[in-house]
Design an enzyme around this catalytic site. Structure first.
Site, PDB file in Angstrom:
ATOM      1  N   HIS A   1     -21.766  24.213 -27.978  1.00 46.98           N
ATOM      2  CA  HIS A   1     -23.163  24.574 -27.759  1.00 46.98           C
ATOM      3  C   HIS A   1     -23.220  25.606 -26.639  1.00 46.98           C
ATOM      4  CE1 HIS A   1     -27.637  23.210 -27.262  1.00 46.98           C
ATOM      5  NE2 HIS A   1     -27.487  24.504 -27.250  1.00 46.98           N
TER       6      HIS A   1
ATOM      7  N   GLU B   1     -27.274  32.177 -25.505  1.00 45.51           N
ATOM      8  CA  GLU B   1     -26.431  31.460 -24.530  1.00 45.51           C
ATOM      9  C   GLU B   1     -26.068  32.363 -23.350  1.00 45.51           C
ATOM     10  OE1 GLU B   1     -25.577  28.130 -24.377  1.00 45.51           O
ATOM     11  OE2 GLU B   1     -27.073  28.009 -25.957  1.00 45.51           O
TER      12      GLU B   1
ATOM     13  N   HIS C   1     -27.956  31.375 -19.943  1.00 45.86           N
ATOM     14  CA  HIS C   1     -27.020  30.657 -19.062  1.00 45.86           C
ATOM     15  C   HIS C   1     -25.949  31.566 -18.442  1.00 45.86           C
ATOM     16  CE1 HIS C   1     -28.704  26.842 -20.449  1.00 45.86           C
ATOM     17  NE2 HIS C   1     -28.596  27.274 -21.686  1.00 45.86           N
TER      18      HIS C   1
END
Ligand SMILES: *[C@@H]1O[C@H](CO)[C@@H](O)[C@H](O)[C@H]1NC(C)=O
Ligand SMILES: *[C@@H]1O[C@H](CO)[C@@H](O)[C@H](O)[C@H]1NC(C)=O
Length: 243
Positions: A72, A128, A132
């Site tokens: 993930h 992502e 992040h």
């Protein structure tokens, strides 16, 4: 008089510089979204549970993924439990395919998107990175962010550690503590298990969180556990082959 004057001018400029630097440092430490974090959560998901949830799943354009955990993300986090996000406010370092060309084949296997509509992964990876990855960009550039994350998947080898403990994706129910213990025995660190719930209300193993140190070179004991939905004491390990 002259040397004295230039000397005091020097001291004054020194004071100005010191004050300026101190302020800059101060404001930086108050804006952790510029790339400050303490550790990472490395999060893997179980496709069987994802596909069985109320949202369902769509297989990637590259085909049905293997019956295996998939990535993930790698998420910078603070020791106090909160986390920085979207740290590239000026959009100076957006997701850029050309920086990861050598990794794309592996990413398609290890980091497939399961959300609908079917995708080729780029939207997922871009999300992502932008949410992040940009927050750890002072430690990991784009190439190393994706590379390290792929390597942690191999290092963690979850499916093997579970199988060594007799835990298989066969729709069976297992004690959550046995699942945790199997991973802990294999890796030496305690995982955090997140579950989702199917229509019958069964708690099914959905995501496994592991903690990674700030330099992204080792698993560590988690400084703080995540907020994901805790598993019941008995968890179902969904088969993925029937989807
Ligand atoms: C957690 O720590 C970060 C970084 O020190 C800080 O910016 C943030 O405000 C803190 N959050 C809470 C809820 O204490
Ligand atoms: C699952 O993924 C790991 C890490 O990439 C790999 O080593 C392993 O062979 C895979 N297992 C299966 C059953 O696909």
């Amino acid at each position: 008089m002259k040397p004295l004057r230039s000397c005091s001018a020097f001291i004054i400029s020194l004071v100005i510089i010191v004050v300026y630097e101190a302020r800059a440092g101060h404001s930086l430490s108050r804006k952790p979204d510029r790339g400050y974090y303490d550790f990472f959560y490395f999060v893997q998901q179980w496709p069987g549970a994802y596909c069985d949830s109320k949202w369902g799943c769509c297989f990637p354009k590259t085909g049905k993924p293997a019956e295996n955990f998939s990535i993930h993300g790698l998420w910078p986090n603070f020791n106090n439990g909160s986390y920085p996000q979207n740290c590239d406010n000026l959009n100076r370092n957006p997701f850029d395919k050309s920086k990861i060309v050598g990794l794309i084949k592996r990413m398609q296997v290890e980091w497939p998107t399961l959300s609908c509509p079917s995708g080729d992964g780029f939207k997922f990876w871009s999300h992502e990175w932008n949410k992040h990855g940009t927050c750890s960009a002072n430690v990991l550039n784009q190439q190393s962010f994706f590379q390290k994350t792929l390597d942690f998947k191999i290092k963690s080898n979850l499916i093997q550690h579970l199988s060594d403990a007799g835990i298989h994706p066969n729709d069976g129910f297992y004690r959550a503590e046995d699942v945790e213990a199997a991973i802990e025995d294999g890796l030496g660190v305690t995982p955090y298990l997140e579950c989702n719930f199917d229509k019958e209300g069964n708690s099914q193993l959905f995501q496994v969180y592991l903690c990674v140190n700030k330099l992204a070179n080792a698993f560590i004991q988690c400084p703080v556990m995540p907020h994901g939905r805790r598993c019941a004491s008995s968890v179902q390990f969904q088969s993925f082959s029937r989807f």
